[in-house]
Design an enzyme around this catalytic site. Sequence first.
Site, PDB file in Angstrom:
ATOM      1  N   GLU A  44       0.834  -1.196   0.000  1.00  0.00           N
ATOM      2  CA  GLU A  44       0.000   0.000   0.000  1.00  0.00           C
ATOM      3  C   GLU A  44       0.878   1.260   0.000  1.00  0.00           C
ATOM      4  O   GLU A  44       1.886   1.328   0.684  1.00  0.00           O
ATOM      5  CB  GLU A  44      -0.883  -0.013   1.246  1.00  0.00           C
ATOM      6  CG  GLU A  44      -1.847   1.138   1.366  1.00  0.00           C
ATOM      7  CD  GLU A  44      -2.679   1.051   2.634  1.00  0.00           C
ATOM      8  OE1 GLU A  44      -3.763   1.636   2.658  1.00  0.00           O
ATOM      9  OE2 GLU A  44      -2.234   0.394   3.614  1.00  0.00           O
ATOM     10  N   LYS A 118     -10.054   1.434  -2.399  1.00  0.00           N
ATOM     11  CA  LYS A 118     -10.190   0.966  -1.011  1.00  0.00           C
ATOM     12  C   LYS A 118     -11.537   1.377  -0.411  1.00  0.00           C
ATOM     13  O   LYS A 118     -11.897   2.562  -0.401  1.00  0.00           O
ATOM     14  CB  LYS A 118      -9.033   1.527  -0.183  1.00  0.00           C
ATOM     15  CG  LYS A 118      -8.942   1.003   1.240  1.00  0.00           C
ATOM     16  CD  LYS A 118      -7.690   1.562   1.921  1.00  0.00           C
ATOM     17  CE  LYS A 118      -7.484   0.971   3.309  1.00  0.00           C
ATOM     18  NZ  LYS A 118      -6.246   1.505   3.924  1.00  0.00           N
ATOM     19  N   CYS A 160      -5.203  -3.382   2.982  1.00  0.00           N
ATOM     20  CA  CYS A 160      -4.907  -3.098   4.390  1.00  0.00           C
ATOM     21  C   CYS A 160      -6.115  -3.232   5.324  1.00  0.00           C
ATOM     22  O   CYS A 160      -6.507  -4.343   5.662  1.00  0.00           O
ATOM     23  CB  CYS A 160      -4.266  -1.714   4.502  1.00  0.00           C
ATOM     24  SG  CYS A 160      -3.302  -1.473   6.023  1.00  0.00           S
TER      25      CYS A 160
END
Length: 280
Positions: A44, A118, A160
Site C-alpha cells: 500500500e 479501497k 490493508c
Amino acid sequence: MNNRKKVAALQLNSTPDIDQNLQQIETLLADAQQQNVELVLIPEMFATLDGKQYPALSHNDEVYQRIANWGKQFNLWLIAGAFPMPCPVEAGKEHDPRVRSACLVFDNQGELQARYDKIHLFDVDVGDAQGSYRESDHFAPGDDVVVVDTPVGKVGLAICYDLRFPQLFMKMRELGADIFTLPAAFTHKTGAAHWQSLLRARAIEQQCYVIAANQCGWHDAPGEPQLRQTWGHSQIIDPWGTVLTELDEQPGLAIAELDNKQQQTVRTNMPVFQHQRLTL
C-alpha cells in the site's frame, strides 16, 4: 497443464523520497523476474506514505506510466498495491477534492486490467508513537468489489484495513476468487497483534490463497521525529491456512508457488461454501 504458479509479495520501506522508493521496487522486481515469478504484489502507498504528496501524485502521469511499464519491463503481472488516484467525477454530484486509494493491476504488457478503490478507511486511534490515523482526511472510500482474471487465477483485490471486514472476502469468493491480495501499511503495533491471525482467518474461511505485501520499518524523513512504523512480515498463505513463506522486518521478496490442484482438494474435502446457511 501446470497447476503451480509462482507469485511474490514485495516488502519495502517507503520514505518521502518518491524516486528512491520506485528504485527500491525496481531492484526487487528485477530479482523477481530472475526467479521466474509470474505475479508480484506491491504494498500500500508504495510511492510514498507522506499524505501531503498524494494530491500532486494523483495527477503525476510520469510516475503513473513508470509504474505501468514495470509489467512489460519485467515480464510479469503487477498488482500495484495502492496509489493515489483522482476521485471519479459523477454527474450531478459535487466533486470530492480528496483522492482514492487505488489498487492497480497491470498485465505483462503494461496494460491496466483492473482498479480497486479501497472501501474501508483506517480512522483509528492506535496508541503508538503517531497515536491516531485518519485516512478519510486524504481519501474518499470506494464502493465496488473487484475480482480480476490473471494467469495465476482469479484474484480478489483488498487493501490493508479491508482485512478486518470478512464480508468483503466472502463477496469476493462469491465472485469466483481463488486468491486474495492484501497490500498494506499495517502499523507495527496492530501488526504484531493481529496481522497474521487475520490473514490466516481470511484464507481458512474462504479457502483461498492470500498474498500479503506489507510496508516495514520507520517511514519519516531523516531529521524528523520517528512516528510511523510498520510491521513488515509480508507472507503468502495457502487455503488450509499454512504460511508458505514469510519475511521479517526488512525489504525483500516473499516467493511461493500456488497449487491449484491442492486448493481444489481442500474445497472438495471440506465444501464450506456449499454448506453456508446464513447470508449477510
